[in-house]
Design a protein around this motif. Sequence first.
Motif, PDB file in Angstrom:
ATOM      1  N   TYR A  70      20.770  51.386  46.232  1.00  0.00           N
ATOM      2  CA  TYR A  70      19.596  51.858  46.963  1.00  0.00           C
ATOM      3  C   TYR A  70      19.987  52.397  48.337  1.00  0.00           C
ATOM      4  CZ  TYR A  70      15.431  51.849  49.792  1.00  0.00           C
ATOM      5  OH  TYR A  70      14.448  52.217  50.669  1.00  0.00           O
ATOM      6  N   GLY A  71      20.849  51.689  49.060  1.00  0.00           N
ATOM      7  CA  GLY A  71      21.279  52.148  50.384  1.00  0.00           C
ATOM      8  C   GLY A  71      21.941  53.513  50.322  1.00  0.00           C
ATOM      9  N   GLY A  76      21.147  59.541  51.322  1.00  0.00           N
ATOM     10  CA  GLY A  76      21.005  60.926  50.876  1.00  0.00           C
ATOM     11  C   GLY A  76      19.629  61.485  51.158  1.00  0.00           C
ATOM     12  N   LYS A  77      18.608  60.681  50.927  1.00  0.00           N
ATOM     13  CA  LYS A  77      17.232  61.130  51.177  1.00  0.00           C
ATOM     14  C   LYS A  77      16.978  61.322  52.671  1.00  0.00           C
ATOM     15  CE  LYS A  77      15.732  61.275  46.972  1.00  0.00           C
ATOM     16  NZ  LYS A  77      15.176  62.468  46.353  1.00  0.00           N
ATOM     17  N   LEU A  78      17.449  60.384  53.484  1.00  0.00           N
ATOM     18  CA  LEU A  78      17.245  60.494  54.935  1.00  0.00           C
ATOM     19  C   LEU A  78      18.021  61.675  55.512  1.00  0.00           C
ATOM     20  CD1 LEU A  78      17.347  56.713  55.931  1.00  0.00           C
ATOM     21  CD2 LEU A  78      15.332  58.195  55.772  1.00  0.00           C
ATOM     22  N   ALA A  79      19.247  61.885  55.033  1.00  0.00           N
ATOM     23  CA  ALA A  79      20.046  63.018  55.513  1.00  0.00           C
ATOM     24  C   ALA A  79      19.375  64.346  55.162  1.00  0.00           C
ATOM     25  CB  ALA A  79      21.453  62.961  54.929  1.00  0.00           C
ATOM     26  N   ALA A  80      18.753  64.420  53.988  1.00  0.00           N
ATOM     27  CA  ALA A  80      18.057  65.641  53.580  1.00  0.00           C
ATOM     28  C   ALA A  80      16.762  65.833  54.371  1.00  0.00           C
ATOM     29  CB  ALA A  80      17.759  65.601  52.082  1.00  0.00           C
ATOM     30  N   GLY A 145      25.426  50.115  51.465  1.00  0.00           N
ATOM     31  CA  GLY A 145      25.140  51.331  50.706  1.00  0.00           C
ATOM     32  C   GLY A 145      24.904  52.534  51.601  1.00  0.00           C
ATOM     33  N   LEU A 146      24.238  52.330  52.732  1.00  0.00           N
ATOM     34  CA  LEU A 146      24.036  53.427  53.677  1.00  0.00           C
ATOM     35  C   LEU A 146      25.378  53.935  54.209  1.00  0.00           C
ATOM     36  CD1 LEU A 146      20.960  51.992  55.592  1.00  0.00           C
ATOM     37  CD2 LEU A 146      20.991  54.176  54.372  1.00  0.00           C
ATOM     38  N   ILE A 147      26.297  53.015  54.490  1.00  0.00           N
ATOM     39  CA  ILE A 147      27.631  53.418  54.948  1.00  0.00           C
ATOM     40  C   ILE A 147      28.341  54.192  53.837  1.00  0.00           C
ATOM     41  CG2 ILE A 147      29.906  52.608  55.704  1.00  0.00           C
ATOM     42  CD1 ILE A 147      28.401  50.208  57.057  1.00  0.00           C
ATOM     43  N   ILE A 151      29.778  58.007  54.025  1.00  0.00           N
ATOM     44  CA  ILE A 151      31.154  58.366  53.665  1.00  0.00           C
ATOM     45  C   ILE A 151      31.137  59.558  52.703  1.00  0.00           C
ATOM     46  CG2 ILE A 151      33.196  57.595  52.365  1.00  0.00           C
ATOM     47  CD1 ILE A 151      32.684  54.774  53.600  1.00  0.00           C
ATOM     48  N   ALA A 152      30.272  59.484  51.703  1.00  0.00           N
ATOM     49  CA  ALA A 152      30.161  60.584  50.737  1.00  0.00           C
ATOM     50  C   ALA A 152      29.677  61.864  51.422  1.00  0.00           C
ATOM     51  CB  ALA A 152      29.210  60.193  49.599  1.00  0.00           C
ATOM     52  N   HIS A 153      28.694  61.732  52.299  1.00  0.00           N
ATOM     53  CA  HIS A 153      28.141  62.904  52.986  1.00  0.00           C
ATOM     54  C   HIS A 153      29.207  63.615  53.814  1.00  0.00           C
ATOM     55  CE1 HIS A 153      25.215  65.429  55.053  1.00  0.00           C
ATOM     56  NE2 HIS A 153      25.922  65.178  56.142  1.00  0.00           N
ATOM     57  N   PHE A 154      30.000  62.846  54.535  1.00  0.00           N
ATOM     58  CA  PHE A 154      31.026  63.434  55.396  1.00  0.00           C
ATOM     59  C   PHE A 154      32.317  63.735  54.639  1.00  0.00           C
ATOM     60  CE2 PHE A 154      28.178  61.819  58.633  1.00  0.00           C
ATOM     61  CZ  PHE A 154      28.211  62.834  59.569  1.00  0.00           C
ATOM     62  N   LYS A 155      32.311  63.496  53.319  1.00  0.00           N
ATOM     63  CA  LYS A 155      33.468  63.784  52.463  1.00  0.00           C
ATOM     64  C   LYS A 155      34.746  63.225  53.074  1.00  0.00           C
ATOM     65  CE  LYS A 155      31.441  68.012  50.577  1.00  0.00           C
ATOM     66  NZ  LYS A 155      30.120  67.975  51.112  1.00  0.00           N
ATOM     67  N   THR A 156      34.673  61.944  53.428  1.00  0.00           N
ATOM     68  CA  THR A 156      35.783  61.269  54.083  1.00  0.00           C
ATOM     69  C   THR A 156      36.336  60.185  53.170  1.00  0.00           C
ATOM     70  OG1 THR A 156      34.730  61.629  56.236  1.00  0.00           O
ATOM     71  CG2 THR A 156      36.414  59.917  56.132  1.00  0.00           C
TER      72      THR A 156
END
Length: 176
Positions: A70-71, A76-80, A145-147, A151-156
């Motif tokens: 869920y996190g 992903g939803k908050l970033a969008a 999960g948010l972290i 990590i996925a968002h920043f492709k790190t």
Amino acid sequence: MKGIIFTEFLGLVEQKWDEDMVDDIIEACDLPSGGAYTAVGTYDHREIVALVSELSERSGVAVPDLLQVYGKHLFGKLAASYPEFVNKASSLLTFLEGVESYIHVEVRKLYPDAELPSFETRRPDPGVLEMIYRSSRHLDDVCHGLIEGSIAHFKTEASIEREPLDDGTMFVIRCQ
């Protein structure tokens, strides 16, 4: 707790399972709100606990695993929805360092009654961030999960270690 937490959780349940599962867990929980949430409303956090517990029972997925998934979904939803919060950061660790000093300040402008967790950060070494999470709700798994989502968002390429503290949880994020 703000309604967006509930609406996004139910959206995840519908996406991963189906609409019937959403209806089933809401009906089984006998919630004071009746399970009718708006993103800007405020609800008792015990309702999300009840919904997650019921989903765990019905799906066979452990509560900590559900909360981490869920996190990640929530990030992903908050970033969008709020790209200005994420796009301002030049890197994963810069973003995570700014959660308390920038993102939570901006969230409080939008939702003055929001009860947010607190974060304390420090960088003991280049590429390493220690992040102490404190919340009366103890949603450490959602934070994890948010972290993961960041990590996925920043492709790190990064790892997360967790260490329980007397008054919170320390997350150690190490970038490769």
